[in-house]
Design an enzyme around this catalytic site. Structure first.
Site, PDB file in Angstrom:
ATOM      1  N   GLU A   1       0.840  -1.205   0.000  1.00 24.20           N
ATOM      2  CA  GLU A   1       0.000   0.000   0.000  1.00 24.20           C
ATOM      3  C   GLU A   1       0.878   1.260   0.000  1.00 24.20           C
ATOM      4  OE1 GLU A   1      -2.891   1.112   3.488  1.00 24.20           O
ATOM      5  OE2 GLU A   1      -0.957   2.120   3.578  1.00 24.20           O
TER       6      GLU A   1
ATOM      7  N   ASP B   1      -5.462  -3.797  -2.088  1.00 27.51           N
ATOM      8  CA  ASP B   1      -5.437  -2.339  -2.282  1.00 27.51           C
ATOM      9  C   ASP B   1      -4.029  -1.885  -2.662  1.00 27.51           C
ATOM     10  OD1 ASP B   1      -4.336  -2.706   0.288  1.00 27.51           O
ATOM     11  OD2 ASP B   1      -5.009  -0.729   0.954  1.00 27.51           O
TER      12      ASP B   1
END
Lengths: 370, 705
Positions: A79, A136
């Site tokens: 991330e 993500d």
């Protein structure tokens, strides 16, 4: 901010009538559930000042291109690498982008399935201390690469973005009862992996990235993921607190529940959802108004909130969190950003990142708030 | 690497290595082609690109620094002699920025070089980095990715990186070659693993790396393939190989495999290797290995000695396990139990051995006389571990030493741990029967009759009296599960530690003097041979007298005395005098076994017996009478029966205890005390002390508080 299971027992959050309410809300918002209805995609490039960017870069990015999460034992994660790439792109800092990408490619993009290992710990051996991915992180990396590849006309970036986009579609898209969803990771969250699986994290839907990655990997149903993300969000915000838990069990599709083993909280993960929605041009969700009411009008501020009881566990005062509510009230009500926010004071990686993403959005879409 | 690349592809085929260049097996990924190395006489290939660049620039200071760096990395390397003739490539203009990049390359700062190249191109779009530098960067990144992927077991990534960066696959990067070989093995392409090692052994010269290659091969390849690789050992030259440690290891593995499999035999040579390895060190591993080999190859004496050596070398739990196993194998159960007890907490295997050894100790036939401490320490371990076999062994031990109440408790406990355990139910049935516990017995029979033929048989024996059970095949291999036949009595001790310390509960248990029950001196051979043949119930009326006699003894061994009575009856009817005498004797014993004393007395009269047998039977009958009377509280009769018995045979200690308690119950405390004191002198102090305490308690009532 990666939050792992904390072992706090799950509490029942759903009212018996929730299913009916959901069905109604879903219908009412159906027209907004594809990105074709959204406004122009973000350009991003040139939206972060070199002063702000240098403050961020010198604090959180080392010479090897590693983005350091200084609130989590100086680890790095996919991330953070993705955010780093995106912010470097926004700041127009190609050399740093290249550095971050070099680190990401050689240290994290080593999985057989083409996704990034999510956790890298300088004190562990091997440094990758958890091989699982975090979708993500993969989305952010691919998205930043795609934007940079197009803007800077660098085929290496575009090709890498495409490879990751395909791997996400192949490995992290799930389907249940005919609807698409995004698994948080390849391992540990699926129907087979846990009694309440699938479990999703709505803040892993980086909505603005979805149309971009769909263009690179059109064989996967990105549109379905987008639609279902909004639908799940509306559903998860019909409880008393009107806030989604960070980790949601969607085993029973019409009655999502906070996932077992995670705090039933609207926490560090979910608080970026409004930012993602605004950045993707989704401004007319009723829920954004509700949240705005809570954050700004009622003066509660951004906080970690128990979604069952509605109680505030932790008020988050860092500039980066406050920037989230300032951005929301700017986007919805045109309220100017207070002067105190304009001076960037990076302390911790995560809120500092949120700050720059917020300011980047305001610079591009809402300059009138400045 | 540019130096190497030119010459590559040729050697590949000649090494029989072409397979590597073909498609890999999984998912259609091309497999990496191992770059062929220079012939093995050449020095290791070192990345000289930076060095050559600095030389081409005439940068003497950097050339020297790079030479020093490379020497540190590759001690066998010597700098090329043609540096002074450079520039060899296209004429380049001195470029300080490129200098800086090569310097960064020397420091392995790949990301910074990438950033700097980007930066330079932003300001000077026409500028292109030197091709050598780009190649060097690609290779360095590929190596890092490959190592990271390998460290995280991402084998397909390892192979795809190697495919995209074949320049990595040279003798300069033996570590990379090893990782690629491992990736092949981990993706089920062992032949490619072998090819990679073959390539390495054919081309790479460093003897330490060559030996390391075989060590890797040992962990990843089948032994035959490792053995095949040994032929690449270089005997001569300046840096000869010594693969003897690999040979030793292969021998050791063969012995190791045979050490736990008695169907495999290790060669004398292999054993000699392991013996040599064991001697040359104070490390216990190989001694333990030899110990297990001996243990599993019928040489437990030798095994015992080896395990002793291993224990002396701090061989730990594994050696202790072997030592206990060897003792057990040598039937040295008492020592085995005592030894294993000390080690039981060290590892799960040691606990298991302890339980097995203790079970074996208790299950001996005849039951041994055990130190009460031994039984007392077995009990908590068996209980804690809920070890069904151990509970059963305690049950049979109690049973075979006449402690039926205790036996029943153990069998029931075993059943509570494993409800479907037929042998435990069988034991519980027999013990209940011996205790004349009809209710308990019937409960077991009701539950088990449909599942266990032998329990049904026991029940039918009781219900039908002398009627033989219908002839039908047994559903269970009874013989294998049958407890040890009643055996010469060892005056028993309390096998199951009683919590009722003051109440002499053991006395309420029948402690039968059964030296004479069921193991007559005659015909041992025929009986033991018949044992297996009588598990299936047969109707003896169809048998000859001699066969019926054999069957009778066999059934006695199976502890099925009422069926035995039927068989002995058949033998009495048709047999010779000797057979009749024998059969009457057996029949008497069978009744005694069933506590049918009156019937026993009758049976004893059916045929004249020798004086010795007559005495034996009479003594037994009288003892049973006494015990029956004791059970029923007719203490005067106990004294009478025992008095009569003591006129024909010396009184056994346990019967003396019975006599003592009878006196006690009759209030004859002086007589009771005399008897208990006498018992105490024979060594049975526990039993005697309980009695003496009871007497003293009765004489001097408890202190008032």
């Amino acid at each position: 901010m990666i939050k792992r299971p904390t072992g706090i027992p799950r509490l029942l959050s759903c009212l018996a009538v929730a299913g009916l309410v959901i069905a109604f809300c879903t219908l009412a918002d159906a027209r907004r559930t594809t990105w074709s209805a959204t406004v122009n995609p973000l350009k991003i490039a040139g939206t972060i000042s070199s002063v702000d960017w240098n403050a961020y870069r010198s604090r959180f990015i080392d010479e090897s291109g590693r983005v350091i999460d200084n609130a989590n034992g100086n680890i790095s994660h996919s991330e953070g690498q993705g955010y780093g790439l995106l912010l470097a792109f926004a700041a127009g800092d190609r050399p740093t982008f290249e550095k971050i990408w070099t680190f990401t490619r050689t240290e994290l993009l080593i999985r057989d399935d083409g996704l990034a290992a999510w956790k890298w710990d300088p004190s562990a051996k091997p440094r990758v201390s958890d091989r699982n991915n975090a979708s993500d992180g993969d989305i952010l990396i691919a998205y930043a690469l795609a934007k940079a590849g197009a803007a800077w006309k660098d085929a290496r970036y575009t090709a890498a973005a495409q490879k990751i986009a395909k791997a996400i579609g192949k490995n992290n898209f799930g389907r249940s009862a005919g609807t698409m969803f995004l698994l948080p990771a390849t391992k540990g969250f699926g129907t087979e992996d846990r009694p309440d699986g699938p479990v999703v994290n709505l803040s892993y839907w980086v909505f603005e990235a979805i149309p971009v990655l769909a263009a690179l990997a059109p064989e996967y149903d990105w549109n379905g993921v987008w639609k279902n993300g909004l639908s799940l969000l509306q559903q998860a915000t019909t409880g008393r607190a009107r806030l989604p838990a960070d980790w949601l069990s969607i085993r029973t599709r019409l009655q999502t529940q906070p996932a077992e083993g995670f705090a039933p909280e609207f926490g560090y993960n979910s608080l970026r959802i409004p930012l993602y929605l605004l950045r993707a041009g989704v401004t007319d969700l009723e829920w954004l108004r509700t949240l705005n009411q809570r954050w700004s009008v009622n003066n509660e501020g951004v906080a970690v909130i128990n979604v069952v009881t509605g109680q505030v566990r932790d008020k988050l005062t860092d500039q980066g969190y406050a920037a989230l509510s300032a951005t929301l009230v700017c986007a919805l009500d045109g309220q100017p950003i207070p002067g105190a926010f304009k001076m960037f004071e990076p302390k911790l990686y995560y809120p500092s990142t949120l700050y720059l993403l917020s300011m980047s959005l305001i610079a591009e879409k809402y300059p009138q708030c400045l | 690497m540019p130096v190497i690349r030119g010459t590559i592809a040729i050697a590949v085929a000649s090494l029989g290595f072409a397979a590597l260049a073909q498609q890999a097996g999984d998912g259609g990924h091309p497999a990496p082609t191992l770059a062929a190395a220079t012939p093995s006489t050449l020095p290791p290939q070192v990345d000289e690109s930076a060095l050559r660049y600095f030389a081409s620039q005439g940068d003497t200071r950097r050339v020297e620094a790079e030479i020093a760096r490379l020497r540190a990395l590759y001690p066998n390397w010597s700098p090329p002699t043609d540096l002074s003739q450079l520039p060899a490539g296209p004429i380049t203009i001195k470029d300080p920025e490129v200098d800086r990049l090569w310097a960064l390359y020397g420091e392995n700062k790949i990301a910074e070089i990438r950033a700097a190249i980007t930066e330079r191109q932003a300001s000077d779009p026409q500028w292109k980095p030197p091709a050598d530098l780009l190649t060097a960067l690609d290779t360095a990144e590929a190596r890092r990715r490959l190592i990271n992927a390998s460290d995280n077991a991402q084998w397909r990534t390892v192979l795809s990186v190697a495919t995209e960066a074949p320049s990595l696959l040279t003798c300069t990067n033996v570590d990379v070659l090893w990782r690629v070989a491992e990736a092949f093995a981990k993706t089920n392409q062992q032949n490619r693993t072998r090819d990679a090692y073959t390539y390495l052994l054919t081309n790479c010269t460093n003897s330490a790396e060559r030996l390391g290659t075989l060590q890797k091969a040992l962990t990843l390849l089948p032994e035959q393939q490792v053995t095949d690789l040994l032929r690449f050992e270089r005997k001569g030259g300046s840096d000869p190989d010594d693969f003897s440690s690999i040979r030793d290891d292969l021998a050791r593995r063969r012995v190791e495999r045979a050490s736990t499999d008695n169907k495999l035999t290790a060669s004398a040579d292999d054993l000699a290797v392991v013996e040599r390895l064991a001697e040359g060190t104070s490390e216990p591993g190989n001694v333990i290995l030899l110990g297990y080999y001996a243990y599993h190859h019928k040489n437990s004496e030798k095994a015992l000695a080896l395990f002793k050596t291993a224990l002396d070398r701090d061989g730990g739990a594994k050696a202790a396990e072997g030592y206990a196993l060897s003792l057990r194998d040598l039937n040295r159960f008492v020592e085995a139990e005592a030894f294993a007890y000390e080690w039981r907490d060290k590892a799960p295997e040691n606990l298991k051995v302890y339980l097995d050894v203790a079970t074996a100790l208790l299950s001996q036939d005849p039951p041994p006389r055990l130190d009460p401490q031994v039984v007392a320490r077995v009990v908590p371990v068996v209980t804690q571990q809920r070890f069904v076999d151990g509970a059963q062994a305690l049950g049979w031990y109690s049973y075979n030493t006449g402690q039926f109440r205790t036996a029943r408790e153990w069998f029931q406990r075993a059943l509570s741990w494993k409800a479907d355990d037929e042998p435990s139910a069988y034991g519980a049935a027999l013990a209940s029967q011996r205790l004349n516990d009809r209710v308990g017995f019937n409960a077991i029979v009701t539950q088990w009759r449909s599942r266990s033929q032998r329990i049904a048989d026991v029940a039918d024996g009781i219900n039908r009296g002398r009627t033989p059970p219908p002839a039908q095949p047994s559903t269970l291999p009874s013989a294998a599960m049958t407890p040890a036949a009643p055996a010469p009595v060892v005056p028993p001790r309390t096998a199951y530690a009683s919590s009722q310390a003051t109440e002499p509960r053991v006395i309420y248990e029948e402690r039968l003097p059964r030296a004479d029950l069921g193991a007559p001196p005659a015909q041992p051979a025929s009986r033991s041979g018949a044992r297996r043949n009588c598990a299936v119930t047969r109707n003896p009326s169809s048998l000859s007298a001699d066969a019926a006699l054999t069957l009778g003894w066999c059934l006695m061994e199976l502890n099925r005395p009422l069926e035995a009575v039927t068989a002995f009856d058949r033998a009495i009817k048709g047999g010779s005098d000797q057979t009749r005498e024998e059969a009457a004797y057996g029949k008497t014993l069978a009744y005694l076994r069933k506590d049918l004393t009156a019937e026993a007395a009758l049976a004893a009269a059916e045929s004249p017996q020798t004086a010795q047998r007559r005495t034996e039977l009479d003594a037994t009958i009288l003892a049973q009478r006494a015990l029956a009377a004791f059970r029923e509280g007719r203490y005067v009769e106990v004294i009478l029966a025992l008095g009569e018995r003591s006129r024909i045979v010396p009184e056994q200690t346990d019967l003396m205890v019975i006599r003592g308690w009878s006196y006690y119950k009759l209030g004859r405390y002086d007589d009771a005390e005399k008897i208990f004191l006498a018992v105490q002198r024979t060594g049975y102090s526990d039993d005697a002390n309980v009695g003496l305490n009871a007497v003293r308690e009765a004489v001097r009532p408890s202190r008032q508080y």
